[in-house]
Write a protein that holds these residues in place. Structure first.
Motif, PDB file in Angstrom:
ATOM      1  N   THR A   2      11.385  16.661  78.433  1.00 36.66           N
ATOM      2  CA  THR A   2      10.594  17.407  79.411  1.00 36.66           C
ATOM      3  C   THR A   2      10.250  16.517  80.600  1.00 36.66           C
ATOM      4  O   THR A   2      10.169  15.301  80.482  1.00 36.66           O
ATOM      5  CB  THR A   2       9.285  17.943  78.798  1.00 36.66           C
ATOM      6  N   ALA A   3      10.063  17.154  81.716  1.00 34.73           N
ATOM      7  CA  ALA A   3       9.667  16.457  82.934  1.00 34.73           C
ATOM      8  C   ALA A   3       8.149  16.293  82.954  1.00 34.73           C
ATOM      9  O   ALA A   3       7.421  16.991  82.243  1.00 34.73           O
ATOM     10  CB  ALA A   3      10.133  17.241  84.148  1.00 34.73           C
ATOM     11  N   GLN A   5       4.817  16.938  84.837  1.00 35.36           N
ATOM     12  CA  GLN A   5       4.387  17.908  85.842  1.00 35.36           C
ATOM     13  C   GLN A   5       3.762  17.242  87.065  1.00 35.36           C
ATOM     14  O   GLN A   5       3.993  17.671  88.195  1.00 35.36           O
ATOM     15  CB  GLN A   5       3.412  18.927  85.242  1.00 35.36           C
ATOM     16  N   CYS A   8       6.600  15.804  89.172  1.00 41.54           N
ATOM     17  CA  CYS A   8       7.360  16.873  89.836  1.00 41.54           C
ATOM     18  C   CYS A   8       6.555  17.491  90.982  1.00 41.54           C
ATOM     19  O   CYS A   8       7.112  17.803  92.041  1.00 41.54           O
ATOM     20  CB  CYS A   8       7.785  17.922  88.826  1.00 41.54           C
ATOM     21  N   ASP A  99       7.307  25.388  83.366  1.00 36.54           N
ATOM     22  CA  ASP A  99       7.342  26.052  82.054  1.00 36.54           C
ATOM     23  C   ASP A  99       6.905  25.088  80.960  1.00 36.54           C
ATOM     24  O   ASP A  99       7.656  24.223  80.531  1.00 36.54           O
ATOM     25  CB  ASP A  99       8.760  26.563  81.782  1.00 36.54           C
ATOM     26  N   ASN A 100       5.663  25.264  80.502  1.00 42.16           N
ATOM     27  CA  ASN A 100       5.153  24.453  79.394  1.00 42.16           C
ATOM     28  C   ASN A 100       5.024  25.272  78.109  1.00 42.16           C
ATOM     29  O   ASN A 100       4.472  24.804  77.121  1.00 42.16           O
ATOM     30  CB  ASN A 100       3.813  23.792  79.755  1.00 42.16           C
ATOM     31  N   THR A 114       9.897  30.892  75.751  1.00 40.31           N
ATOM     32  CA  THR A 114      11.069  30.442  75.003  1.00 40.31           C
ATOM     33  C   THR A 114      12.051  31.590  74.769  1.00 40.31           C
ATOM     34  O   THR A 114      13.202  31.357  74.420  1.00 40.31           O
ATOM     35  CB  THR A 114      10.672  29.824  73.652  1.00 40.31           C
ATOM     36  N   SER A 131      17.640  24.736  86.871  1.00 45.34           N
ATOM     37  CA  SER A 131      16.782  24.360  85.743  1.00 45.34           C
ATOM     38  C   SER A 131      16.742  22.848  85.669  1.00 45.34           C
ATOM     39  O   SER A 131      17.741  22.181  85.940  1.00 45.34           O
ATOM     40  CB  SER A 131      17.329  24.915  84.427  1.00 45.34           C
ATOM     41  N   ASP A 133      14.835  19.429  83.344  1.00 48.49           N
ATOM     42  CA  ASP A 133      13.975  18.981  82.250  1.00 48.49           C
ATOM     43  C   ASP A 133      13.676  17.482  82.333  1.00 48.49           C
ATOM     44  O   ASP A 133      13.192  16.893  81.379  1.00 48.49           O
ATOM     45  CB  ASP A 133      14.548  19.359  80.886  1.00 48.49           C
ATOM     46  N   THR A 134      13.971  16.887  83.494  1.00 43.24           N
ATOM     47  CA  THR A 134      13.585  15.500  83.761  1.00 43.24           C
ATOM     48  C   THR A 134      13.048  15.438  85.185  1.00 43.24           C
ATOM     49  O   THR A 134      13.328  16.327  86.003  1.00 43.24           O
ATOM     50  CB  THR A 134      14.772  14.512  83.644  1.00 43.24           C
ATOM     51  N   CYS A 156      11.278  24.299  85.730  1.00 47.90           N
ATOM     52  CA  CYS A 156      11.093  22.932  85.267  1.00 47.90           C
ATOM     53  C   CYS A 156      10.383  22.932  83.920  1.00 47.90           C
ATOM     54  O   CYS A 156       9.250  23.421  83.810  1.00 47.90           O
ATOM     55  CB  CYS A 156      10.282  22.148  86.299  1.00 47.90           C
ATOM     56  N   GLU A 157      11.059  22.412  82.917  1.00 51.21           N
ATOM     57  CA  GLU A 157      10.458  22.316  81.587  1.00 51.21           C
ATOM     58  C   GLU A 157       9.525  21.115  81.556  1.00 51.21           C
ATOM     59  O   GLU A 157       9.951  19.979  81.774  1.00 51.21           O
ATOM     60  CB  GLU A 157      11.545  22.171  80.523  1.00 51.21           C
TER      61      GLU A 157
END
Length: 187
Positions: A2-3, A5, A8, A99-100, A114, A131, A133-134, A156-157
């Motif tokens: 996950t990134a 927040q 980001c 998106d958490n 999910t 999309s 995730d980092t 962004c996850e």
């Protein structure tokens, strides 16, 4: 993976320092405010599900860059707004969905994110979508979305987490609204 927040959100401000940034209730607004209060920030701390529609309205009213920092719970409440964004397609609008998988502000209840492919829904509506995730993937996706010819969505996850300290939002909603509006009317 996950990134982060906060990282980001900082990337949004670094890539588009003059952008109007509309942030959703709770976590997105706290992360944005923690990075520094600015007149071009409009934290919608008392509203959920309206962040993207408010950002769309602003993008249609100005030629300046508008970035929405939405959450998965808020986006689930206004998913149909993506079809309107696609139809009107303002090239100065980027919608970021952090998106958490949780309604973090109201107690961390699990969302149904999910079960929903936000980027896929955006594409099905006719929008460009990315999309990430980092932190680095987000930075690249956001830059591409800003440069794209039309509105874009970046999903962004991020990890579900409450900030150690919530930055004080020691002003009223009316003050924020008037300050923000003055940036675009008078500024």
């Amino acid at each position: 993976m996950t990134a982060d927040q906060t990282a980001c959100t900082a990337a949004v401000l670094e890539e588009t320092p003059d952008a109007a940034v509309i942030s959703n209730v709770g976590t997105a607004s706290y992360h944005l405010t923690a990075l520094g209060d600015r007149a071009r920030n409009f934290p919608l701390t008392g509203a959920m599900g309206v962040t993207t529609p408010v950002g769309l309205g602003l993008a249609l009213a100005t030629d300046e860059q508008v970035t929405v920092l939405d959450g998965d719970g808020s986006m689930l409440m206004s998913l149909g707004a993506l079809s309107t964004v696609a139809r009107l397609d303002p090239s100065n609008l980027v919608v970021v969905v952090m998106d958490n998988a949780a309604y973090e502000t109201t107690g961390g209840q699990t969302t149904l994110s999910t079960e929903v492919d936000f980027a896929g829904v955006a594409r099905d509506c006719g929008l460009s979508a990315w999309s990430a995730d980092t932190d680095e993937a987000f930075r690249e996706a956001y830059a591409e979305a800003v440069a794209a010819d039309g509105a874009g969505v970046v999903v962004c996850e991020v990890a579900a987490e409450k900030p150690d300290e919530y930055p004080p939002l020691d002003y009223g909603h009316s003050y924020v609204k008037h300050r923000f509006r003055s940036e675009f009317v008078d500024g």
